[in-house]
Design a protein around this motif. Structure first.
Motif, mmCIF file in Angstrom:
data_model
loop_
_atom_site.group_PDB
_atom_site.id
_atom_site.type_symbol
_atom_site.label_atom_id
_atom_site.label_comp_id
_atom_site.label_asym_id
_atom_site.label_seq_id
_atom_site.Cartn_x
_atom_site.Cartn_y
_atom_site.Cartn_z
ATOM 1 N N GLY A 1 0.849 -1.190 0.000
ATOM 2 C CA GLY A 1 0.000 0.000 0.000
ATOM 3 C C GLY A 1 0.879 1.232 0.000
ATOM 4 O O GLY A 1 2.068 1.172 -0.290
ATOM 5 N N GLY A 2 0.294 2.364 0.349
ATOM 6 C CA GLY A 2 1.075 3.581 0.474
ATOM 7 C C GLY A 2 0.634 4.711 -0.429
ATOM 8 O O GLY A 2 1.061 5.851 -0.253
ATOM 9 N N ALA A 3 -0.230 4.431 -1.412
ATOM 10 C CA ALA A 3 -0.661 5.499 -2.312
ATOM 11 C C ALA A 3 -1.834 6.291 -1.751
ATOM 12 O O ALA A 3 -2.252 7.284 -2.344
ATOM 13 C CB ALA A 3 -1.044 4.904 -3.670
ATOM 14 N N GLU A 4 -2.362 5.843 -0.609
ATOM 15 C CA GLU A 4 -3.492 6.538 -0.001
ATOM 16 C C GLU A 4 -3.059 7.935 0.461
ATOM 17 O O GLU A 4 -1.976 8.090 1.024
ATOM 18 C CB GLU A 4 -4.025 5.736 1.197
ATOM 19 C CG GLU A 4 -4.367 4.303 0.871
ATOM 20 C CD GLU A 4 -3.154 3.397 0.748
ATOM 21 O OE1 GLU A 4 -3.242 2.404 0.002
ATOM 22 O OE2 GLU A 4 -2.121 3.690 1.379
ATOM 23 N N ALA A 5 -3.893 8.927 0.216
ATOM 24 C CA ALA A 5 -3.535 10.305 0.578
ATOM 25 C C ALA A 5 -4.775 11.072 1.013
ATOM 26 O O ALA A 5 -5.880 10.805 0.527
ATOM 27 C CB ALA A 5 -2.875 11.011 -0.611
ATOM 28 N N ALA A 6 -4.590 12.006 1.918
ATOM 29 C CA ALA A 6 -5.690 12.874 2.342
ATOM 30 C C ALA A 6 -6.091 13.768 1.176
ATOM 31 O O ALA A 6 -5.241 14.474 0.622
ATOM 32 C CB ALA A 6 -5.257 13.720 3.534
ATOM 33 N N PRO A 7 -7.354 13.758 0.770
ATOM 34 C CA PRO A 7 -7.785 14.652 -0.314
ATOM 35 C C PRO A 7 -7.431 16.106 -0.001
ATOM 36 O O PRO A 7 -7.547 16.551 1.144
ATOM 37 C CB PRO A 7 -9.306 14.444 -0.357
ATOM 38 C CG PRO A 7 -9.513 13.068 0.209
ATOM 39 C CD PRO A 7 -8.460 12.917 1.274
ATOM 40 N N LYS A 8 -7.004 16.833 -1.009
ATOM 41 C CA LYS A 8 -6.498 18.198 -0.814
ATOM 42 C C LYS A 8 -7.466 19.131 -0.087
ATOM 43 O O LYS A 8 -7.021 19.974 0.719
ATOM 44 C CB LYS A 8 -6.093 18.798 -2.164
ATOM 45 C CG LYS A 8 -4.778 18.244 -2.706
ATOM 46 C CD LYS A 8 -3.606 18.667 -1.827
ATOM 47 C CE LYS A 8 -2.314 17.979 -2.213
ATOM 48 N NZ LYS A 8 -1.846 18.219 -3.578
ATOM 49 N N PRO A 9 -8.790 19.058 -0.304
ATOM 50 C CA PRO A 9 -9.680 19.959 0.433
ATOM 51 C C PRO A 9 -9.587 19.829 1.956
ATOM 52 O O PRO A 9 -9.916 20.770 2.681
ATOM 53 C CB PRO A 9 -11.084 19.557 -0.059
ATOM 54 C CG PRO A 9 -10.851 19.004 -1.427
ATOM 55 C CD PRO A 9 -9.532 18.286 -1.334
ATOM 56 N N PHE A 10 -9.116 18.661 2.435
ATOM 57 C CA PHE A 10 -9.021 18.455 3.881
ATOM 58 C C PHE A 10 -7.759 19.072 4.478
ATOM 59 O O PHE A 10 -7.651 19.201 5.698
ATOM 60 C CB PHE A 10 -9.055 16.953 4.201
ATOM 61 C CG PHE A 10 -10.397 16.316 3.974
ATOM 62 C CD1 PHE A 10 -11.302 16.181 5.011
ATOM 63 C CD2 PHE A 10 -10.764 15.881 2.713
ATOM 64 C CE1 PHE A 10 -12.546 15.602 4.809
ATOM 65 C CE2 PHE A 10 -12.000 15.300 2.485
ATOM 66 C CZ PHE A 10 -12.901 15.167 3.532
ATOM 67 N N TRP A 11 -6.816 19.464 3.629
ATOM 68 C CA TRP A 11 -5.556 20.019 4.126
ATOM 69 C C TRP A 11 -5.764 21.338 4.870
ATOM 70 O O TRP A 11 -4.951 21.702 5.726
ATOM 71 C CB TRP A 11 -4.587 20.241 2.968
ATOM 72 C CG TRP A 11 -3.956 19.005 2.423
ATOM 73 C CD1 TRP A 11 -4.524 17.783 2.278
ATOM 74 C CD2 TRP A 11 -2.616 18.870 1.921
ATOM 75 N NE1 TRP A 11 -3.641 16.885 1.718
ATOM 76 C CE2 TRP A 11 -2.464 17.537 1.487
ATOM 77 C CE3 TRP A 11 -1.544 19.742 1.784
ATOM 78 C CZ2 TRP A 11 -1.280 17.051 0.939
ATOM 79 C CZ3 TRP A 11 -0.364 19.277 1.220
ATOM 80 C CH2 TRP A 11 -0.230 17.941 0.821
ATOM 81 N N LYS A 12 -6.827 22.057 4.546
ATOM 82 C CA LYS A 12 -7.024 23.378 5.154
ATOM 83 C C LYS A 12 -7.225 23.287 6.663
ATOM 84 O O LYS A 12 -7.004 24.262 7.387
ATOM 85 C CB LYS A 12 -8.216 24.093 4.505
ATOM 86 C CG LYS A 12 -9.559 23.432 4.753
ATOM 87 C CD LYS A 12 -10.660 24.207 4.052
ATOM 88 C CE LYS A 12 -12.035 23.603 4.335
ATOM 89 N NZ LYS A 12 -13.115 24.339 3.626
ATOM 90 N N ASP A 13 -7.643 22.126 7.155
ATOM 91 C CA ASP A 13 -7.829 21.939 8.594
ATOM 92 C C ASP A 13 -6.549 21.519 9.310
ATOM 93 O O ASP A 13 -6.519 21.476 10.544
ATOM 94 C CB ASP A 13 -8.896 20.867 8.853
ATOM 95 C CG ASP A 13 -10.296 21.358 8.552
ATOM 96 O OD1 ASP A 13 -10.510 22.577 8.558
ATOM 97 O OD2 ASP A 13 -11.179 20.507 8.298
ATOM 98 N N PHE A 14 -5.513 21.185 8.556
ATOM 99 C CA PHE A 14 -4.281 20.689 9.167
ATOM 100 C C PHE A 14 -3.447 21.830 9.726
ATOM 101 O O PHE A 14 -3.454 22.956 9.201
ATOM 102 C CB PHE A 14 -3.431 19.923 8.151
ATOM 103 C CG PHE A 14 -4.086 18.671 7.604
ATOM 104 C CD1 PHE A 14 -5.156 18.079 8.246
ATOM 105 C CD2 PHE A 14 -3.618 18.089 6.435
ATOM 106 C CE1 PHE A 14 -5.750 16.936 7.753
ATOM 107 C CE2 PHE A 14 -4.200 16.941 5.927
ATOM 108 C CZ PHE A 14 -5.272 16.365 6.576
#
Length: 411
Positions: A133-146
């Protein structure tokens, strides 16, 4: 048959990568003469276990580049360098051993990541890669909360994957794989991009018969409040902030949200709960021993797992084994484990709609004990049919036999 397994992470009585390595090894030895490459650090744990519980047909070969034997805990950069060099050592060790033994099939088991090569793919035998595995990523719209730290982490993770995928030996590993097993659809897409010929989705997550029996002993609590549970390190990508917002939005009168785990996001999560006026109904238990964590799972009614990029999601399978429904985002490993019969998957388009969807799922399960019971029983059934290590062992054994038959037919 004579099988060679590459299991850099392989330790008895552990979960995660080490557990995947160990259980795959045990299953292989049930069907075939099995040799296992692993690192020297694991030797004392493995030999102690085998002294108490000998396994016929199982042979371990321990080695490390330059004699290194450290765990490298907390030193991720050094660990990854060690792992890469170890893979090179594995190839030359395998070449020498192959002249003596003559392997039939070679299988890379751990680490479970697609963006680092396995040089054993260069061997002449049919090669099984994964599950990786390893290709899983947080969708970019969710980055604003990080937090700033979270955004840096995600950026560096993306960069490392991009660089890794462009390593010519990673591409060679993919192309030379007779079968490439991917933990998720996201990774399967990247394996196809790397020109892997035969890609199948197959989770690395499994539970032993003894673990399943322990999990099934926990009876569902009958009285209120309805308890929602999240388990895991409190990291930005685990999405607990989404769970807290959704729990607040659901506006339940008799419900609690239990959070088991610790990490750098805890202070911010506690502040968020206070800001939303629900601090009295959210309990942060901190990091607990395994037995205590299982106890909390048994005392809960629903697993709330809003993780943004899990390759596996072991806790989802464990909670299904306990007989509880799972609420998760429709991402990564959890979406391959959870079905419509065993839980609710919420689309992960953006934070606002995800929180809305999670809140609706929370309210639905809180108000319907019959639905919780039905999903819980379906979860137990799915664990026994799909995630029992004995079932997975039969799959791997048949895979090896099919590959050898295909090779003989070609010859």
């Amino acid at each position: 048959m004579k099988i060679l397994l590459s299991a850099f992470a392989c330790e008895p009585n552990l979960g995660s990568e080490e557990g995947v390595g160990w259980n795959t090894v045990l299953q292989a030895a049930k069907y075939h003469e099995t040799w296992v490459f692993t690192r020297t650090f694991c030797r004392s744990f493995i030999e102690a276990e085998l002294a108490d519980n000998p396994v016929p047909n199982l042979h371990f070969v321990y080695f490390d580049p330059f004699g290194w034997s450290e765990d490298w805990k907390g030193k991720q950069g050094l660990l990854q360098l060690h792992y890469y060099l170890w893979q090179i050592w594995a190839y030359f060790t395998a070449r020498k051993l192959n002249r003596e033994i003559g392997f039939d099939v070679i299988h890379h088991v751990t680490y479970v990541k697609h963006w680092s090569p396995s040089f054993l793919a260069l061997m002449p035998q049919p090669f099984i890669w994964g599950p990786v595995g390893g290709a899983e990523a947080a969708p970019k719209p969710f980055w604003k909360d990080f937090s700033r730290r979270g955004k840096i982490y995600e950026t560096l993770r993306e960069l490392a994957q991009a660089v890794g995928e462009r390593d010519p030996f990673v591409g060679l590993t993919a192309r030379r794989s007779a079968i490439a097993l991917a933990t998720t659809e996201e990774t399967a897409a990247r394996l196809r991009w790397l020109k892997a010929k035969n890609v199948q989705i197959f989770s690395q997550v499994g539970l032993s018969q003894s673990e399943i029996k322990i999990l099934e002993q926990y009876q569902a609590p009958l009285s209120n409040p309805v308890r929602f549970l999240s388990v895991g390190r409190l990291l930005h990508w685990k999405g607990v902030h989404l769970g807290i917002r959704a729990f607040a939005l659901a506006k339940l009168k008799q419900a609690e949200y239990w959070i088991v785990g610790d990490g750098p996001e805890r202070q911010g999560l506690e502040a968020l709960a206070a800001e939303l006026g629900i601090a009295d109904r959210i309990i942060f238990w901190g990091s607990l021993p395994r037995t205590s964590t299982l106890s909390k799972m048994g005392e809960s009614h629903v697993l709330l797992h809003p993780s943004l990029h899990d390759s596996g999601g072991f806790v989802c399978t464990e909670m299904m084994g306990v007989g509880r429904p799972v609420i998760c985002l429709d991402l990564g490993g959890p979406t391959t484990q959870v079905t419509e019969e065993t839980g609710i998957k919420v689309p992960a388009i953006d934070p606002h709609s995800a929180v809305q969807g999670l809140a609706e799922a929370i309210a639905r399960l809180a108000d319907d004990p019959e639905l919780r019971s039905r999903m819980g029983e379906a979860g137990k059934k799915r664990v026994r049919e799909v995630y029992d290590w004995d079932v997975k062992g039969k799959f791997f054994a048949q895979l090896c036999e099919d590959l050898l038959t295909q090779q003989k037919d070609k010859a």
